[in-house]
Design a protein around this motif. Structure first.
Motif, PDB file in Angstrom:
ATOM      1  N   THR A   1       0.849  -1.204   0.000  1.00  0.00           N
ATOM      2  CA  THR A   1       0.000   0.000   0.000  1.00  0.00           C
ATOM      3  C   THR A   1       0.872   1.236   0.000  1.00  0.00           C
ATOM      4  OG1 THR A   1      -1.825   1.143   1.147  1.00  0.00           O
ATOM      5  CG2 THR A   1      -0.148   0.148   2.549  1.00  0.00           C
TER       6      THR A   1
ATOM      7  N   THR B   1      -5.187   2.439   1.896  1.00  0.00           N
ATOM      8  CA  THR B   1      -6.472   1.930   1.396  1.00  0.00           C
ATOM      9  C   THR B   1      -6.452   0.404   1.347  1.00  0.00           C
ATOM     10  OG1 THR B   1      -6.411   3.841  -0.061  1.00  0.00           O
ATOM     11  CG2 THR B   1      -8.139   2.219  -0.483  1.00  0.00           C
ATOM     12  N   THR B   2      -5.391  -0.139   0.813  1.00  0.00           N
ATOM     13  CA  THR B   2      -5.291  -1.593   0.642  1.00  0.00           C
ATOM     14  C   THR B   2      -5.095  -2.281   1.990  1.00  0.00           C
ATOM     15  OG1 THR B   2      -4.364  -1.131  -1.526  1.00  0.00           O
ATOM     16  CG2 THR B   2      -4.140  -3.396  -0.725  1.00  0.00           C
TER      17      THR B   2
ATOM     18  N   ILE C   1      -3.096  -0.541  -7.650  1.00  0.00           N
ATOM     19  CA  ILE C   1      -2.530  -0.292  -8.984  1.00  0.00           C
ATOM     20  C   ILE C   1      -2.231   1.199  -9.104  1.00  0.00           C
ATOM     21  CG2 ILE C   1      -2.949  -0.444 -11.471  1.00  0.00           C
ATOM     22  CD1 ILE C   1      -4.934  -2.674 -10.882  1.00  0.00           C
ATOM     23  N   TYR C   2      -1.033   1.488  -9.533  1.00  0.00           N
ATOM     24  CA  TYR C   2      -0.629   2.869  -9.817  1.00  0.00           C
ATOM     25  C   TYR C   2      -0.070   2.901 -11.230  1.00  0.00           C
ATOM     26  CZ  TYR C   2      -1.150   4.392  -4.957  1.00  0.00           C
ATOM     27  OH  TYR C   2      -1.662   4.735  -3.728  1.00  0.00           O
TER      28      TYR C   2
ATOM     29  N   SER D   1     -10.069   1.987 -11.368  1.00  0.00           N
ATOM     30  CA  SER D   1     -10.691   1.399 -12.563  1.00  0.00           C
ATOM     31  C   SER D   1     -11.633   0.249 -12.180  1.00  0.00           C
ATOM     32  CB  SER D   1      -9.623   0.926 -13.546  1.00  0.00           C
ATOM     33  OG  SER D   1      -8.743   0.062 -12.891  1.00  0.00           O
TER      34      SER D   1
ATOM     35  N   ARG E   1      -9.695   4.200  -3.216  1.00  0.00           N
ATOM     36  CA  ARG E   1      -9.965   5.493  -2.611  1.00  0.00           C
ATOM     37  C   ARG E   1      -9.054   6.493  -3.303  1.00  0.00           C
ATOM     38  NH1 ARG E   1      -8.039   7.611   2.687  1.00  0.00           N
ATOM     39  NH2 ARG E   1      -6.304   6.187   2.377  1.00  0.00           N
TER      40      ARG E   1
END
Ligand SMILES: Cc1cc2nc3c(=O)[nH]c(=O)nc-3n(C[C@H](O)[C@H](O)[C@H](O)COP(=O)(O)O)c2cc1C
Length: 170
Positions: free
Chosen positions: A11, A15-16, A57-58, A90, A125
């Protein structure tokens, strides 16, 4: 002794981690000794009966810490029960195209380890403070504060892990 499951997450903005905690809480309700830990703090897999690996995912990729975890433990995870989830904005709208993008992002995991059950694809988020200055010209520069996490969907997915792992609930 109840079965033990490790939820190993990466993370940047927690959020994760919170999703990993919710997965652990759901498993605990089923009598499992579930533990959510940052991938960087895991140095042994011994003592666990199942594993869940999660990353946000980034820019179309999972975090490098998640990749490093998988590369480091790929042999140890071979033929053991492993599930995986991705977190990204997404995932708010799981069109075929978005699913493909998430699947592509998760290839460093799925290409090395056999994943049981369905891949978790969870909306995350967003906050303007998450966007690095260098990225201000990208699409995410219009980021509004938004928490799109669907806790019910997350708990429902977590509730299926034992079946996918072939572990009996207590
Ligand atoms: C710079 C930036 C790039 C992002 N790129 C993606 C992306 O390519 N795909 C996606 O689904 N979400 C993307 N997101 C959304 C993040 O995955 C989302 O904010 C996630 O909840 C972050 O999780 P974390 O707090 O655990 O790090 C991006 C967010 C930021 C700030």
């Amino acid at each position: 002794m109840p079965p033990r499951i490790l939820i190993a997450y990466a993370t940047k903005h927690e959020t994760t981690r919170e999703i990993a905690d919710a997965i652990a809480a759901t498993l605990k309700e089923q009598g499992i000794d579930a533990e959510a830990r940052h991938v960087g703090t895991v140095d042994t897999l011994s003592g666990y009966d199942g594993f869940v690996i999660g990353s946000p995912i980034y820019m179309g990729k999972i975090l490098k810490e998640a990749k490093q975890f998988v590369n480091h433990f790929a042999d140890a995870l071979h033929e053991r029960p492993v599930a995986a989830f991705a977190v990204g904005m997404s995932c708010k709208d799981l069109t075929d195209e978005n699913c493909r993008k998430v699947e592509t992002a998760m290839e460093p995991v799925t290409g090395r380890i056999r994943i049981r059950g369905e891949m978790g694809m969870f909306a995350g988020r967003m906050n303007p403070s998450f966007v690095p200055v260098i990225g201000r010209f990208m699409r995410y520069d219009e980021a509004k504060t938004e928490d799109a996490r669907d806790w019910e969907a997350i708990r429902a997915w977590a509730g299926r892990l034992l079946e996918w792992f072939g572990i009996a609930a207590k």
